[in-house]
Design an enzyme around this catalytic site. Structure first.
Site, PDB file in Angstrom:
ATOM      1  N   CYS A   1     -16.432   3.899  -6.296  1.00  0.00           N
ATOM      2  CA  CYS A   1     -15.026   3.827  -5.882  1.00  0.00           C
ATOM      3  C   CYS A   1     -14.627   5.199  -5.352  1.00  0.00           C
ATOM      4  O   CYS A   1     -15.039   6.229  -5.916  1.00  0.00           O
ATOM      5  CB  CYS A   1     -14.142   3.452  -7.073  1.00  0.00           C
ATOM      6  SG  CYS A   1     -12.375   3.511  -6.710  1.00  0.00           S
TER       7      CYS A   1
ATOM      8  N   CYS B   1     -14.067   2.996   1.903  1.00  0.00           N
ATOM      9  CA  CYS B   1     -13.618   2.222   0.746  1.00  0.00           C
ATOM     10  C   CYS B   1     -14.768   1.361   0.197  1.00  0.00           C
ATOM     11  O   CYS B   1     -15.369   0.572   0.942  1.00  0.00           O
ATOM     12  CB  CYS B   1     -12.474   1.323   1.211  1.00  0.00           C
ATOM     13  SG  CYS B   1     -11.829   0.264  -0.065  1.00  0.00           S
TER      14      CYS B   1
ATOM     15  N   ASP C   1      -9.970   3.835   4.834  1.00  0.00           N
ATOM     16  CA  ASP C   1      -9.937   3.494   3.409  1.00  0.00           C
ATOM     17  C   ASP C   1      -8.646   2.722   3.154  1.00  0.00           C
ATOM     18  O   ASP C   1      -7.741   2.700   3.990  1.00  0.00           O
ATOM     19  CB  ASP C   1      -9.973   4.775   2.563  1.00  0.00           C
ATOM     20  CG  ASP C   1      -9.885   4.466   1.071  1.00  0.00           C
ATOM     21  OD1 ASP C   1     -10.640   3.605   0.606  1.00  0.00           O
ATOM     22  OD2 ASP C   1      -9.041   5.065   0.376  1.00  0.00           O
ATOM     23  N   SER C   2      -8.574   2.156   1.960  1.00  0.00           N
ATOM     24  CA  SER C   2      -7.357   1.443   1.579  1.00  0.00           C
ATOM     25  C   SER C   2      -6.178   2.402   1.408  1.00  0.00           C
ATOM     26  O   SER C   2      -5.039   1.965   1.360  1.00  0.00           O
ATOM     27  CB  SER C   2      -7.596   0.709   0.263  1.00  0.00           C
ATOM     28  OG  SER C   2      -8.033   1.623  -0.718  1.00  0.00           O
TER      29      SER C   2
ATOM     30  N   HIS D   1     -12.063   6.924  -5.579  1.00  0.00           N
ATOM     31  CA  HIS D   1     -11.269   7.820  -6.426  1.00  0.00           C
ATOM     32  C   HIS D   1     -12.070   8.520  -7.523  1.00  0.00           C
ATOM     33  O   HIS D   1     -11.642   9.534  -8.056  1.00  0.00           O
ATOM     34  CB  HIS D   1     -10.148   7.024  -7.119  1.00  0.00           C
ATOM     35  CG  HIS D   1      -9.065   6.567  -6.198  1.00  0.00           C
ATOM     36  ND1 HIS D   1      -9.305   5.793  -5.087  1.00  0.00           N
ATOM     37  CD2 HIS D   1      -7.720   6.774  -6.230  1.00  0.00           C
ATOM     38  CE1 HIS D   1      -8.160   5.537  -4.480  1.00  0.00           C
ATOM     39  NE2 HIS D   1      -7.186   6.121  -5.146  1.00  0.00           N
TER      40      HIS D   1
ATOM     41  N   GLU E   1      -4.263   8.505  -8.855  1.00  0.00           N
ATOM     42  CA  GLU E   1      -3.133   8.629  -7.917  1.00  0.00           C
ATOM     43  C   GLU E   1      -1.924   9.276  -8.574  1.00  0.00           C
ATOM     44  O   GLU E   1      -1.085   9.872  -7.907  1.00  0.00           O
ATOM     45  CB  GLU E   1      -2.807   7.263  -7.302  1.00  0.00           C
ATOM     46  CG  GLU E   1      -3.985   6.815  -6.462  1.00  0.00           C
ATOM     47  CD  GLU E   1      -3.689   5.748  -5.440  1.00  0.00           C
ATOM     48  OE1 GLU E   1      -2.563   5.221  -5.411  1.00  0.00           O
ATOM     49  OE2 GLU E   1      -4.616   5.431  -4.669  1.00  0.00           O
TER      50      GLU E   1
HETATM   51  N1  DGL Z   1     -10.627   2.642  -2.021  1.00  0.00           N
HETATM   52  C1  DGL Z   1     -10.857   1.689  -3.080  1.00  0.00           C
HETATM   53  C2  DGL Z   1     -12.339   1.592  -3.384  1.00  0.00           C
HETATM   54  O1  DGL Z   1     -13.108   2.506  -3.127  1.00  0.00           O
HETATM   55  C3  DGL Z   1     -10.076   2.047  -4.331  1.00  0.00           C
HETATM   56  C4  DGL Z   1      -8.584   1.861  -4.215  1.00  0.00           C
HETATM   57  C5  DGL Z   1      -8.174   0.424  -3.964  1.00  0.00           C
HETATM   58  O2  DGL Z   1      -8.338  -0.423  -4.861  1.00  0.00           O
HETATM   59  O3  DGL Z   1      -7.710   0.160  -2.871  1.00  0.00           O
HETATM   60  O4  DGL Z   1     -12.779   0.596  -3.878  1.00  0.00           O
END
Ligand code: DGL
Length: 261
Positions: free
Chosen positions: A180, A69, A6-7, A182, A148
């Site tokens: 997403c 992600c 993931d990011s 989060h 976050e």
């Molecule tokens: N992990 C990203 C997503 O699911 C969210 C956080 C980011 O923008 O890196 O799109």
């Protein structure tokens, strides 16, 4: 081993779902905390990062890759399939299948980052399954930083969620995809604001179900995978915030290994 990337932090929601549905499998997680967020970056940049992350996980012994992600899943899959011909899972199609099955009126809402919403991938995939569906998408860029910061129950968060969801509520969606990593952490607020009759689709649960199904249907691959229930966590930048959120989500302390990509 199942390699998940993931990011940054958000993909831990996918780790949690995979640990619940495939507890026996070894996992390696890579969170690209040094280059997060992906959701506000261009498709090319995100696809390049995703390719490096995949290569890293393969170098650690991963045989099945899960792109946790949504932003990377939206823009990088073509590139990833060219680079690796083994099994790679993304979070979009499992969520779409779940949403289409759940939606009685075929009025489906999608929320995600700008990268995900601008890619149009959810709309395309939903229309492939149900051409008559109405799909309404909203980018919600403020939600990732709120999560976050741990502002999961603050009045400000409720207000912002309400504002983002209003256009979808007006369109009377009957199903809402959390597009997403989060957003599952805001599920209670989202459900309250969109209305209790709207079905919420969590892409982390959806992709974990797909990986479980794949392992059950591909015994030759499943048998060759390490199954000691061990999880290793790699990040491109070590932060206290990552450790805090990981503890909160996974209900245990984890050791972070720093890697520079
Ligand atoms: N992990 C990203 C997503 O699911 C969210 C956080 C980011 O923008 O890196 O799109």
């Amino acid at each position: 081993m199942i390699g998940i990337f993931d990011s940054g932090i958000g993909g831990l929601t996918v780790v949690k779902a995979i640990m619940e549905q495939l507890p026996e499998y070894d996992i390696a997680y890579f969170g690209d905390t040094a280059r997060t967020p992906y959701g506000s970056k261009s498709a090319d940049t995100v696809a390049g990062y995703a390719a490096e992350n995949t290569e890293f996980l393969l170098s650690k012994g991963a045989r099945v890759i899960v792109v946790a992600c949504n932003s990377a899943s939206s823009v990088a899959m073509e590139r990833l399939h060219k680079a690796y011909d083994g099994p790679i899972f993304e979070v979009i199609t499992p969520a779409v299948e779940m949403a289409v099955a759940a939606s009685a009126k075929h009025r489906i809402g999608v929320i995600g980052t700008r990268a995900t919403v601008n890619s149009g991938i959810y709309t395309r995939e939903i229309l492939k399954c149900t051409p008559a569906a109405k799909v309404y998408s909203e980018a919600c860029p403020l939600l990732v930083p709120l999560v976050e910061e741990g502002w999961l129950k603050k009045p400000e968060t409720r207000m912002i969620v309400k504002k983002y969801l209003l256009p979808l509520k007006v369109r009377q969606v009957d199903t809402l995809i959390l597009g997403c990593t989060h957003y599952p952490l805001l599920k209670t607020i989202i459900q309250a604001k969109i209305g209790k009759r709207v079905k919420i689709i969590d892409s982390s649960v959806a992709v974990a179900g797909k990986v479980r199904q794949f392992m059950d249907q591909q015994p030759e691959i499943a048998e060759a995978m390490a199954k000691n229930g061990r999880a290793r966590f790699f990040v491109s930048d070590v932060t206290a915030q990552f450790e805090k959120i990981a503890r909160f989500l996974l209900k245990k302390d984890i050791n972070l290994t720093h890697v520079a990509l």
